[in-house]
Write a protein that holds these residues in place. Structure first.
Motif, PDB file in Angstrom:
ATOM      1  N   VAL A  36      45.610  31.685  39.804  1.00  0.00           N
ATOM      2  CA  VAL A  36      45.310  31.249  41.172  1.00  0.00           C
ATOM      3  C   VAL A  36      45.045  32.477  42.042  1.00  0.00           C
ATOM      4  CG1 VAL A  36      46.279  30.152  43.238  1.00  0.00           C
ATOM      5  CG2 VAL A  36      46.560  29.062  41.002  1.00  0.00           C
ATOM      6  N   THR A  37      45.870  33.503  41.882  1.00  0.00           N
ATOM      7  CA  THR A  37      45.678  34.755  42.613  1.00  0.00           C
ATOM      8  C   THR A  37      44.308  35.347  42.324  1.00  0.00           C
ATOM      9  OG1 THR A  37      48.040  35.217  42.601  1.00  0.00           O
ATOM     10  CG2 THR A  37      46.565  37.107  42.938  1.00  0.00           C
ATOM     11  N   MET A  38      43.920  35.369  41.059  1.00  0.00           N
ATOM     12  CA  MET A  38      42.618  35.932  40.708  1.00  0.00           C
ATOM     13  C   MET A  38      41.475  35.095  41.296  1.00  0.00           C
ATOM     14  SD  MET A  38      43.445  38.682  39.357  1.00  0.00           S
ATOM     15  CE  MET A  38      41.833  39.275  38.894  1.00  0.00           C
ATOM     16  N   ALA A  39      41.645  33.783  41.362  1.00  0.00           N
ATOM     17  CA  ALA A  39      40.622  32.930  41.980  1.00  0.00           C
ATOM     18  C   ALA A  39      40.493  33.243  43.470  1.00  0.00           C
ATOM     19  CB  ALA A  39      40.964  31.458  41.768  1.00  0.00           C
ATOM     20  N   ILE A  40      41.623  33.465  44.131  1.00  0.00           N
ATOM     21  CA  ILE A  40      41.595  33.813  45.555  1.00  0.00           C
ATOM     22  C   ILE A  40      40.916  35.164  45.756  1.00  0.00           C
ATOM     23  CG2 ILE A  40      43.050  34.424  47.538  1.00  0.00           C
ATOM     24  CD1 ILE A  40      45.054  32.280  46.427  1.00  0.00           C
ATOM     25  N   VAL A  41      41.269  36.136  44.926  1.00  0.00           N
ATOM     26  CA  VAL A  41      40.647  37.465  45.019  1.00  0.00           C
ATOM     27  C   VAL A  41      39.132  37.345  44.832  1.00  0.00           C
ATOM     28  CG1 VAL A  41      40.432  39.703  43.852  1.00  0.00           C
ATOM     29  CG2 VAL A  41      42.696  38.761  44.344  1.00  0.00           C
ATOM     30  N   THR A  42      38.714  36.578  43.840  1.00  0.00           N
ATOM     31  CA  THR A  42      37.280  36.403  43.578  1.00  0.00           C
ATOM     32  C   THR A  42      36.585  35.705  44.747  1.00  0.00           C
ATOM     33  OG1 THR A  42      37.704  36.349  41.206  1.00  0.00           O
ATOM     34  CG2 THR A  42      35.594  35.454  41.949  1.00  0.00           C
ATOM     35  N   PRO A  77      26.483  42.928  40.824  1.00  0.00           N
ATOM     36  CA  PRO A  77      26.481  43.381  39.428  1.00  0.00           C
ATOM     37  C   PRO A  77      27.739  42.880  38.706  1.00  0.00           C
ATOM     38  CG  PRO A  77      26.001  45.209  40.894  1.00  0.00           C
ATOM     39  CD  PRO A  77      26.445  44.067  41.753  1.00  0.00           C
ATOM     40  N   VAL A  78      27.568  42.388  37.502  1.00  0.00           N
ATOM     41  CA  VAL A  78      28.690  41.854  36.738  1.00  0.00           C
ATOM     42  C   VAL A  78      29.783  42.906  36.570  1.00  0.00           C
ATOM     43  CG1 VAL A  78      27.748  42.383  34.451  1.00  0.00           C
ATOM     44  CG2 VAL A  78      29.283  40.464  34.728  1.00  0.00           C
ATOM     45  N   GLU A  79      29.403  44.161  36.540  1.00  0.00           N
ATOM     46  CA  GLU A  79      30.381  45.240  36.380  1.00  0.00           C
ATOM     47  C   GLU A  79      31.387  45.285  37.528  1.00  0.00           C
ATOM     48  OE1 GLU A  79      26.703  46.451  34.085  1.00  0.00           O
ATOM     49  OE2 GLU A  79      27.067  45.552  36.047  1.00  0.00           O
ATOM     50  N   ASP A  80      30.966  44.876  38.724  1.00  0.00           N
ATOM     51  CA  ASP A  80      31.889  44.865  39.859  1.00  0.00           C
ATOM     52  C   ASP A  80      33.039  43.889  39.623  1.00  0.00           C
ATOM     53  OD1 ASP A  80      30.278  46.723  41.064  1.00  0.00           O
ATOM     54  OD2 ASP A  80      29.817  45.504  42.824  1.00  0.00           O
ATOM     55  N   PHE A  81      32.741  42.758  38.997  1.00  0.00           N
ATOM     56  CA  PHE A  81      33.797  41.784  38.700  1.00  0.00           C
ATOM     57  C   PHE A  81      34.763  42.335  37.658  1.00  0.00           C
ATOM     58  CE2 PHE A  81      30.466  38.977  40.351  1.00  0.00           C
ATOM     59  CZ  PHE A  81      31.186  38.299  41.317  1.00  0.00           C
ATOM     60  N   LEU A  82      34.233  43.062  36.676  1.00  0.00           N
ATOM     61  CA  LEU A  82      35.102  43.644  35.652  1.00  0.00           C
ATOM     62  C   LEU A  82      36.046  44.681  36.253  1.00  0.00           C
ATOM     63  CD1 LEU A  82      32.462  44.057  32.803  1.00  0.00           C
ATOM     64  CD2 LEU A  82      34.246  42.312  32.982  1.00  0.00           C
ATOM     65  N   PHE A  83      35.504  45.583  37.063  1.00  0.00           N
ATOM     66  CA  PHE A  83      36.355  46.592  37.699  1.00  0.00           C
ATOM     67  C   PHE A  83      37.367  45.932  38.631  1.00  0.00           C
ATOM     68  CE2 PHE A  83      33.550  50.398  36.875  1.00  0.00           C
ATOM     69  CZ  PHE A  83      34.545  51.141  36.269  1.00  0.00           C
ATOM     70  N   GLY A  84      36.923  44.944  39.385  1.00  0.00           N
ATOM     71  CA  GLY A  84      37.830  44.239  40.288  1.00  0.00           C
ATOM     72  C   GLY A  84      38.966  43.573  39.541  1.00  0.00           C
ATOM     73  N   TYR A  85      38.635  42.902  38.436  1.00  0.00           N
ATOM     74  CA  TYR A  85      39.659  42.257  37.616  1.00  0.00           C
ATOM     75  C   TYR A  85      40.657  43.288  37.099  1.00  0.00           C
ATOM     76  CZ  TYR A  85      41.935  40.034  33.686  1.00  0.00           C
ATOM     77  OH  TYR A  85      42.897  39.577  32.820  1.00  0.00           O
ATOM     78  N   ALA A  86      40.152  44.381  36.561  1.00  0.00           N
ATOM     79  CA  ALA A  86      41.030  45.409  35.992  1.00  0.00           C
ATOM     80  C   ALA A  86      41.922  46.022  37.069  1.00  0.00           C
ATOM     81  CB  ALA A  86      40.203  46.497  35.304  1.00  0.00           C
ATOM     82  N   MET A  87      41.367  46.311  38.221  1.00  0.00           N
ATOM     83  CA  MET A  87      42.137  46.949  39.279  1.00  0.00           C
ATOM     84  C   MET A  87      43.239  46.034  39.804  1.00  0.00           C
ATOM     85  SD  MET A  87      40.812  48.497  42.922  1.00  0.00           S
ATOM     86  CE  MET A  87      40.121  46.923  43.394  1.00  0.00           C
TER      87      MET A  87
END
Length: 106
Positions: A36-42, A77-87
């Motif tokens: 749920v937290t990740m959905a809010i962040v996204t 860019p899809v890479e932004d989502f990957l970095f955001g998820y990792a961070m």
């Protein structure tokens, strides 16, 4: 350098997930509250990142040879989502590990 942003983005996700599964073992990735937290962040990342990276008037530009070129939605860019998820995941994992350490030492 080809894939100069993509490779580190994928590596960041792999390192964070491996750290959880092999070292930290907080159980965070199995909790509904985490997702749920990740959905809010996204939900907040999409309009902000979309505004920053829109191809019609970009504020942030990427070297074309450094990314896959896959963009969605609003040219992100899809890479932004990957970095955001990792961070965000790394911060939450370290927070959870710290909370568990404090609980164990109390």
């Amino acid at each position: 350098m080809p894939w100069g942003y993509t490779v580190p983005a994928v590596a960041a996700v792999l390192v964070v997930v491996a750290a959880e599964l092999l070292v930290l073992r907080t159980g965070l990735l199995r909790r509904p509250a985490y997702w749920v937290t990740m959905a809010i962040v996204t939900a907040f990342q999409v309009p902000v990142d979309g505004w920053l990276t829109k191809l019609s008037a970009p504020i942030v530009r990427y070297a074309p040879e450094g990314i896959t070129g896959w963009r969605f939605p609003w040219d992100i860019p899809v890479e932004d989502f990957l970095f955001g998820y990792a961070m965000v995941t790394a911060v939450l994992l370290l927070w959870e590990r710290g909370a568990q350490s404090r609980k164990d030492s109390a």
